[in-house]
Design an enzyme around this catalytic site. Structure first.
Site, PDB file in Angstrom:
ATOM      1  N   GLU A  33      16.274 -26.325  -3.653  1.00  0.00           N
ATOM      2  CA  GLU A  33      16.744 -27.109  -4.793  1.00  0.00           C
ATOM      3  C   GLU A  33      17.875 -28.060  -4.381  1.00  0.00           C
ATOM      4  O   GLU A  33      17.977 -29.175  -4.896  1.00  0.00           O
ATOM      5  CB  GLU A  33      17.218 -26.185  -5.909  1.00  0.00           C
ATOM      6  CG  GLU A  33      16.138 -25.325  -6.529  1.00  0.00           C
ATOM      7  CD  GLU A  33      15.869 -24.048  -5.740  1.00  0.00           C
ATOM      8  OE1 GLU A  33      14.948 -23.307  -6.106  1.00  0.00           O
ATOM      9  OE2 GLU A  33      16.584 -23.795  -4.739  1.00  0.00           O
ATOM     10  N   PRO A  60      11.225 -16.470   9.100  1.00  0.00           N
ATOM     11  CA  PRO A  60      11.355 -15.760   7.823  1.00  0.00           C
ATOM     12  C   PRO A  60      12.128 -16.582   6.797  1.00  0.00           C
ATOM     13  O   PRO A  60      13.038 -17.345   7.152  1.00  0.00           O
ATOM     14  CB  PRO A  60      12.126 -14.485   8.200  1.00  0.00           C
ATOM     15  CG  PRO A  60      11.897 -14.323   9.672  1.00  0.00           C
ATOM     16  CD  PRO A  60      11.818 -15.723  10.205  1.00  0.00           C
ATOM     17  N   MET A  79      19.289 -21.705  10.873  1.00  0.00           N
ATOM     18  CA  MET A  79      19.251 -22.360   9.571  1.00  0.00           C
ATOM     19  C   MET A  79      19.215 -23.880   9.758  1.00  0.00           C
ATOM     20  O   MET A  79      19.758 -24.417  10.720  1.00  0.00           O
ATOM     21  CB  MET A  79      20.484 -21.976   8.738  1.00  0.00           C
ATOM     22  CG  MET A  79      20.582 -20.486   8.431  1.00  0.00           C
ATOM     23  SD  MET A  79      19.222 -19.873   7.423  1.00  0.00           S
ATOM     24  CE  MET A  79      19.531 -20.771   5.899  1.00  0.00           C
ATOM     25  N   GLY A  80      18.543 -24.553   8.838  1.00  0.00           N
ATOM     26  CA  GLY A  80      18.574 -26.006   8.803  1.00  0.00           C
ATOM     27  C   GLY A  80      17.677 -26.704   9.800  1.00  0.00           C
ATOM     28  O   GLY A  80      17.837 -27.911  10.024  1.00  0.00           O
ATOM     29  N   GLU A  81      16.715 -25.987  10.403  1.00  0.00           N
ATOM     30  CA  GLU A  81      15.875 -26.598  11.423  1.00  0.00           C
ATOM     31  C   GLU A  81      14.396 -26.652  11.027  1.00  0.00           C
ATOM     32  O   GLU A  81      13.547 -26.954  11.867  1.00  0.00           O
ATOM     33  CB  GLU A  81      16.028 -25.853  12.745  1.00  0.00           C
ATOM     34  CG  GLU A  81      17.420 -25.979  13.340  1.00  0.00           C
ATOM     35  CD  GLU A  81      17.548 -25.380  14.722  1.00  0.00           C
ATOM     36  OE1 GLU A  81      18.223 -25.998  15.568  1.00  0.00           O
ATOM     37  OE2 GLU A  81      16.971 -24.293  14.957  1.00  0.00           O
ATOM     38  N   GLU A  96       7.904 -30.606   2.684  1.00  0.00           N
ATOM     39  CA  GLU A  96       8.719 -30.848   3.863  1.00  0.00           C
ATOM     40  C   GLU A  96       7.828 -31.028   5.085  1.00  0.00           C
ATOM     41  O   GLU A  96       8.050 -31.922   5.911  1.00  0.00           O
ATOM     42  CB  GLU A  96       9.704 -29.697   4.075  1.00  0.00           C
ATOM     43  CG  GLU A  96      10.762 -29.580   2.988  1.00  0.00           C
ATOM     44  CD  GLU A  96      11.678 -28.383   3.208  1.00  0.00           C
ATOM     45  OE1 GLU A  96      11.388 -27.575   4.125  1.00  0.00           O
ATOM     46  OE2 GLU A  96      12.678 -28.253   2.490  1.00  0.00           O
TER      47      GLU A  96
END
Length: 418
Positions: free
Chosen positions: A61, A265, A306-308, A335
């Protein structure tokens, strides 16, 4: 159930809410931070400018909110912007990606005192709740204070609609108190109207407008260097509990070099348990967090970072979307499509039904109804890079054709901005 009994039940459950934060904080320390904000206590001086507020629960979100935030900042430079979250991952995403100068805090629990303190502290002149964030006390208090509140990028699956229909009085009341429901699709709009929403408009899906993360190109180059040039990469993206076992059961024979499964995950607190599952099944794997080159015998790379996600999609020949193997509703496939990665979907896509069906129809995704089909489909994708490239280009075109929800929403709320 009415608002009074809802509030009493929320009060009774409050100790369990904080116990859950503490418990989840064992693996995600961010859950143990900023607890006063959960009760409506915020540090710092009050904002002197008129303020527009958006609530985005978690990572997905928050990323969807970014183009809206940037457009609001451009269109209303005299207004302050506030972004609220429920999870620490959403808050961290905002810290990395959001426009500077935007304040980020947790939305308080849905209790009169906490909500009242939140609204008195920030005094928003307009609020946006993204997707299906229907908090009865919050909505009631905004209406009582004459604060326009918009449910934006609104979606409602048939399953969720049936659940809300179990509480017709409460649902009709809270939907009627919204200034606007800006729905993603005609089907979403019809379900909201059937439950009692009065002002319903179509806007499309903000997630089509989501930009690439700021660190995307650097992440992609780093991952490309780690994996090397001689591996066929595919991704199992945002998998949920129970799905990794199914992947090993049905696809274990395909986990051989030069193929490389990147297993990501959905929830960071499960990284260690998924690693333990791989070890128990004697799968040669490495962890992304180890930051070392891929060894020749490694067949699974555990994406414990995270963020990849965008970078993994760009690197992969195709992606198997988590949350679709079990009745969990799926995850955001846009995405992957936006960077030219075709998608394979299981039978359970009810949280993204419209986007999934449209992607399948235009040839950017494929969907199977029985797990017994999975090995054959995966083998076919791995053996046909030309097919994957063709589907990937269809995915890019599909996303480009559906951009524009941000501009539509801004036009819909123009008269609500003060």
């Amino acid at each position: 159930m009415n608002l009074f009994w809802y509030t009493q039940l929320t009060r009774l459950l409050l100790p369990l809410f904080f116990l859950r934060l503490w418990w989840r904080g064992r693996q995600q320390p961010g859950y143990r931070l900023h607890w006063p904000e959960r009760l409506g206590h915020y540090p710092g001086p009050p904002e002197s400018r008129p303020l527009i507020w958006l609530h985005a629960v978690s990572v997905g979100e928050t990323r969807a909110a970014l183009p809206l935030l940037r457009s609001l900042a451009d269109r209303y430079p005299d207004h302050a912007l506030l972004l609220t979250h429920t999870t620490p991952t959403g808050r961290e995403t905002a810290l990395d990606e959001a426009t500077s100068g935007i304040r980020r805090v947790y939305l308080p629990y849905d209790l009169p005192g906490a909500v009242g303190r939140f609204l008195e502290t920030f005094k928003p002149t307009l609020g946006f709740l993204l997707e299906t964030e229907l908090w009865p006390r919050l909505i009631h208090e905004c209406q009582r204070r004459h604060i326009p509140l918009v449910l934006a990028n609104a979606r409602l699956s048939e399953r969720s609609a049936r659940r809300y229909a179990l509480f017709p009085t409460l649902t009709r009341t809270l939907l009627g108190q919204l200034s606007l429901v800006a729905a993603q699709s005609p089907a979403d709009a019809q379900r909201f109207e059937a439950l009692g929403a009065a002002q319903v408009k179509l806007m499309g899906n903000l997630k089509f407008d989501a930009p690439l993360p700021c660190a995307h190109h650097a992440s992609f180059q780093q991952l490309q260097q780690m994996v090397g040039e001689n591996r066929t990469v595919w991704v199992a993206a945002s998998t949920r509990e129970g799905e990794e076992i199914l992947l090993l059961k049905y696809l274990g024979s395909l986990l051989t070099p030069p193929h490389l499964l990147v297993l990501v995950p959905r929830h960071p607190q499960r990284f260690d348990s998924v690693a333990a599952l791989l070890e128990a099944n004697h799968i040669p794997y490495q962890r992304r967090s180890a930051q070392r080159p891929l060894s020749a015998e490694t067949t699974v790379l555990l994406g414990d970072s995270m963020g990849e996600m965008y970078a993994w999609y760009r690197l992969a020949q195709y992606a198997l979307m988590g949350g679709t193997l079990l009745p969990l509703g799926g995850q955001n496939l846009l995405e992957a499509l936006s960077v030219g990665c075709p998608v394979l979907l299981g039978p359970h896509t009810f949280n993204f039904a419209e986007a999934s069906a449209a992607a399948v129809a235009c040839g950017a995704a494929r969907q199977f109804s029985d797990l017994e089909e999975l090995p054959g489909l995966v083998s076919a994708f791995l053996a046909d890079p030309a097919l994957c490239r063709t589907m990937g280009e269809r995915g890019r075109s599909f996303v480009e054709r559906h951009r524009g929800a941000t501009a539509t929403l801004l036009n819909l709320v123009r008269e609500l901005v003060h």
